[in-house]
Motif scaffolding. Structure first.
Motif, PDB file in Angstrom:
ATOM      1  N   ARG A  98     -14.611  10.084  17.005  1.00  0.00           N
ATOM      2  CA  ARG A  98     -15.259  10.292  18.303  1.00  0.00           C
ATOM      3  C   ARG A  98     -16.610   9.582  18.348  1.00  0.00           C
ATOM      4  O   ARG A  98     -16.978   8.996  19.367  1.00  0.00           O
ATOM      5  CB  ARG A  98     -15.441  11.789  18.556  1.00  0.00           C
ATOM      6  CG  ARG A  98     -16.054  12.129  19.920  1.00  0.00           C
ATOM      7  CD  ARG A  98     -15.253  11.552  21.065  1.00  0.00           C
ATOM      8  NE  ARG A  98     -15.761  11.995  22.355  1.00  0.00           N
ATOM      9  CZ  ARG A  98     -15.406  11.443  23.516  1.00  0.00           C
ATOM     10  NH1 ARG A  98     -14.549  10.430  23.536  1.00  0.00           N
ATOM     11  NH2 ARG A  98     -15.897  11.894  24.647  1.00  0.00           N
ATOM     12  N   LEU A 154     -17.870   6.748  21.122  1.00  0.00           N
ATOM     13  CA  LEU A 154     -19.090   6.911  21.917  1.00  0.00           C
ATOM     14  C   LEU A 154     -20.006   5.700  21.751  1.00  0.00           C
ATOM     15  O   LEU A 154     -20.602   5.218  22.724  1.00  0.00           O
ATOM     16  CB  LEU A 154     -19.816   8.197  21.509  1.00  0.00           C
ATOM     17  CG  LEU A 154     -19.095   9.511  21.829  1.00  0.00           C
ATOM     18  CD1 LEU A 154     -19.833  10.693  21.212  1.00  0.00           C
ATOM     19  CD2 LEU A 154     -18.951   9.711  23.334  1.00  0.00           C
ATOM     20  N   ILE A 168     -19.559   3.473  29.687  1.00  0.00           N
ATOM     21  CA  ILE A 168     -19.861   4.908  29.657  1.00  0.00           C
ATOM     22  C   ILE A 168     -19.226   5.625  30.842  1.00  0.00           C
ATOM     23  O   ILE A 168     -18.808   6.779  30.739  1.00  0.00           O
ATOM     24  CB  ILE A 168     -21.386   5.134  29.650  1.00  0.00           C
ATOM     25  CG1 ILE A 168     -21.998   4.554  28.368  1.00  0.00           C
ATOM     26  CG2 ILE A 168     -21.722   6.614  29.750  1.00  0.00           C
ATOM     27  CD1 ILE A 168     -23.503   4.619  28.337  1.00  0.00           C
ATOM     28  N   LEU A 197     -15.991   7.346  30.250  1.00  0.00           N
ATOM     29  CA  LEU A 197     -15.941   8.403  29.243  1.00  0.00           C
ATOM     30  C   LEU A 197     -15.901   9.781  29.885  1.00  0.00           C
ATOM     31  O   LEU A 197     -16.503  10.012  30.932  1.00  0.00           O
ATOM     32  CB  LEU A 197     -17.186   8.342  28.354  1.00  0.00           C
ATOM     33  CG  LEU A 197     -17.175   7.467  27.109  1.00  0.00           C
ATOM     34  CD1 LEU A 197     -18.521   7.596  26.421  1.00  0.00           C
ATOM     35  CD2 LEU A 197     -16.063   7.848  26.155  1.00  0.00           C
ATOM     36  N   LEU A 227     -17.369  13.035  28.791  1.00  0.00           N
ATOM     37  CA  LEU A 227     -18.242  13.668  27.813  1.00  0.00           C
ATOM     38  C   LEU A 227     -18.016  15.172  27.855  1.00  0.00           C
ATOM     39  O   LEU A 227     -18.152  15.797  28.904  1.00  0.00           O
ATOM     40  CB  LEU A 227     -19.699  13.318  28.116  1.00  0.00           C
ATOM     41  CG  LEU A 227     -20.019  11.818  28.053  1.00  0.00           C
ATOM     42  CD1 LEU A 227     -21.420  11.543  28.574  1.00  0.00           C
ATOM     43  CD2 LEU A 227     -19.870  11.299  26.637  1.00  0.00           C
ATOM     44  N   THR A 228     -17.674  15.733  26.712  1.00  0.00           N
ATOM     45  CA  THR A 228     -17.225  17.123  26.687  1.00  0.00           C
ATOM     46  C   THR A 228     -18.359  18.139  26.597  1.00  0.00           C
ATOM     47  O   THR A 228     -18.185  19.287  26.982  1.00  0.00           O
ATOM     48  CB  THR A 228     -16.273  17.353  25.499  1.00  0.00           C
ATOM     49  OG1 THR A 228     -16.968  17.062  24.276  1.00  0.00           O
ATOM     50  CG2 THR A 228     -15.061  16.440  25.609  1.00  0.00           C
ATOM     51  N   GLU A 260     -22.409  15.409  22.860  1.00  0.00           N
ATOM     52  CA  GLU A 260     -21.956  14.040  23.095  1.00  0.00           C
ATOM     53  C   GLU A 260     -22.953  13.273  23.961  1.00  0.00           C
ATOM     54  O   GLU A 260     -23.131  12.061  23.785  1.00  0.00           O
ATOM     55  CB  GLU A 260     -20.567  14.046  23.724  1.00  0.00           C
ATOM     56  CG  GLU A 260     -19.494  14.544  22.764  1.00  0.00           C
ATOM     57  CD  GLU A 260     -18.076  14.231  23.221  1.00  0.00           C
ATOM     58  OE1 GLU A 260     -17.912  13.747  24.360  1.00  0.00           O
ATOM     59  OE2 GLU A 260     -17.146  14.462  22.432  1.00  0.00           O
ATOM     60  N   LEU A 261     -23.613  13.956  24.883  1.00  0.00           N
ATOM     61  CA  LEU A 261     -24.677  13.306  25.655  1.00  0.00           C
ATOM     62  C   LEU A 261     -25.787  12.825  24.721  1.00  0.00           C
ATOM     63  O   LEU A 261     -26.318  11.725  24.885  1.00  0.00           O
ATOM     64  CB  LEU A 261     -25.260  14.275  26.688  1.00  0.00           C
ATOM     65  CG  LEU A 261     -24.446  14.545  27.948  1.00  0.00           C
ATOM     66  CD1 LEU A 261     -25.147  15.604  28.797  1.00  0.00           C
ATOM     67  CD2 LEU A 261     -24.250  13.269  28.753  1.00  0.00           C
ATOM     68  N   VAL A 308     -24.649   9.662  22.887  1.00  0.00           N
ATOM     69  CA  VAL A 308     -24.710   8.479  23.751  1.00  0.00           C
ATOM     70  C   VAL A 308     -26.161   8.032  23.930  1.00  0.00           C
ATOM     71  O   VAL A 308     -26.464   6.834  23.879  1.00  0.00           O
ATOM     72  CB  VAL A 308     -24.048   8.763  25.116  1.00  0.00           C
ATOM     73  CG1 VAL A 308     -24.311   7.622  26.091  1.00  0.00           C
ATOM     74  CG2 VAL A 308     -22.551   8.959  24.944  1.00  0.00           C
ATOM     75  N   SER A 357     -23.240  12.478  34.726  1.00  0.00           N
ATOM     76  CA  SER A 357     -23.101  13.506  33.694  1.00  0.00           C
ATOM     77  C   SER A 357     -24.228  14.520  33.842  1.00  0.00           C
ATOM     78  O   SER A 357     -25.014  14.461  34.789  1.00  0.00           O
ATOM     79  CB  SER A 357     -23.152  12.873  32.297  1.00  0.00           C
ATOM     80  OG  SER A 357     -24.470  12.427  32.007  1.00  0.00           O
TER      81      SER A 357
END
Length: 249
Positions: A30, A34, A43, A46, A48-49, A53-54, A57, A83
């Motif tokens: 993962r 990213l 991006i 993507l 983002l979960t 993850e933010l 990135v 996001s």
């Protein structure tokens, strides 16, 4: 303490190694996707979960675009539009960029960011969030200057709203209070939460250019360090223009 000069490649290696040593097992796949989304400017595609993850990135943006803070800023602001990212991710990306540029000065960074960001009015979803984040950063600096303990820094009077409640403020507190040791920074931050540990560790890695020897360099950690080095080498090669990311697909 004088810092030993480290190459950009060493800093890239250290950043990803730091993340992998701190993140849950099996995170490397993962992480690579990213990083690739930042390199390929994809991006927007993507999903983002979570906030972790933010953070990843934002770290990748700060590393890959470190030479141009305007590019760092524009890409994090673009991330905000699609996001839950906010000004905290921008501060994180700036810290990584300054580290990669060998311009991160622990005693000055927060004042630099607050001075720069206070002159801008479109770095957050709203002015209140921006003001609050900068206030928390200044509080972190105050606590570092006073030599405040971790308990004191995070268990102040909630009625006065003087706790380090923002993730980036807490991450910088751990980094700035013990900037000489990646292990000490991450060990302290891990007792707080995973996101703060990853953020503070990555910023320390960018600044120091190394993570030092892991406490337990067993077979598992050896593979993690090896993978982090490979990711760092690949990103450096793409950044330097000697590697075509499309060739590996």
């Amino acid at each position: 303490m004088l810092q030993t000069q480290k190459s950009l490649k060493s800093r890239f290696r250290a950043i990803w190694t730091s993340i992998l040593l701190t993140a849950p097992p099996q995170f490397s796949t993962r992480l690579e996707s990213l990083i690739e989304s930042v390199v390929d400017d994809s991006i927007s595609s993507l999903e983002l979960t979570d906030k972790l993850e933010l953070s990843i990135v934002a770290i990748a943006i700060g590393a890959y675009w470190h030479q141009d803070l305007q590019e760092v800023r524009s890409r994090v602001l673009a991330l905000q539009s699609r996001s839950a990212a906010d000004i905290e991710e921008l501060v994180l990306a700036y810290a990584i960029a300054y580290g990669c540029r060998q311009e991160f000065q622990p005693q000055l960074f927060i004042n630099q960011v607050c001075h720069d960001f206070s002159k801008r009015r479109a770095l957050s979803r709203d002015l209140e969030s921006q003001t609050r984040c900068l206030d928390r950063l200044q509080l972190a600096q105050k606590l570092v200057d006073e030599g405040a303990s971790t308990i004191a820094a995070h268990q102040l009077d909630p009625k006065l709203d003087d706790r380090l409640s923002d993730a980036i403020a807490s991450s910088l507190y751990y980094l700035l209070s013990t900037p000489h040791s990646w292990s000490l920074i991450t060990n302290r931050a891990q007792k707080h939460n995973l996101r703060i540990a990853i953020q503070s560790g990555a910023m320390a890695a960018a600044y120091l250019g190394e993570v030092g020897e892991p406490i337990n360099l067993d077979a598992k950690n050896y593979e993690i360090v090896k993978t982090g080095a490979l990711l760092g080498d690949k990103l450096w090669a793409i950044w330097a223009g000697v590697y075509d990311s499309n060739c590996s697909r």
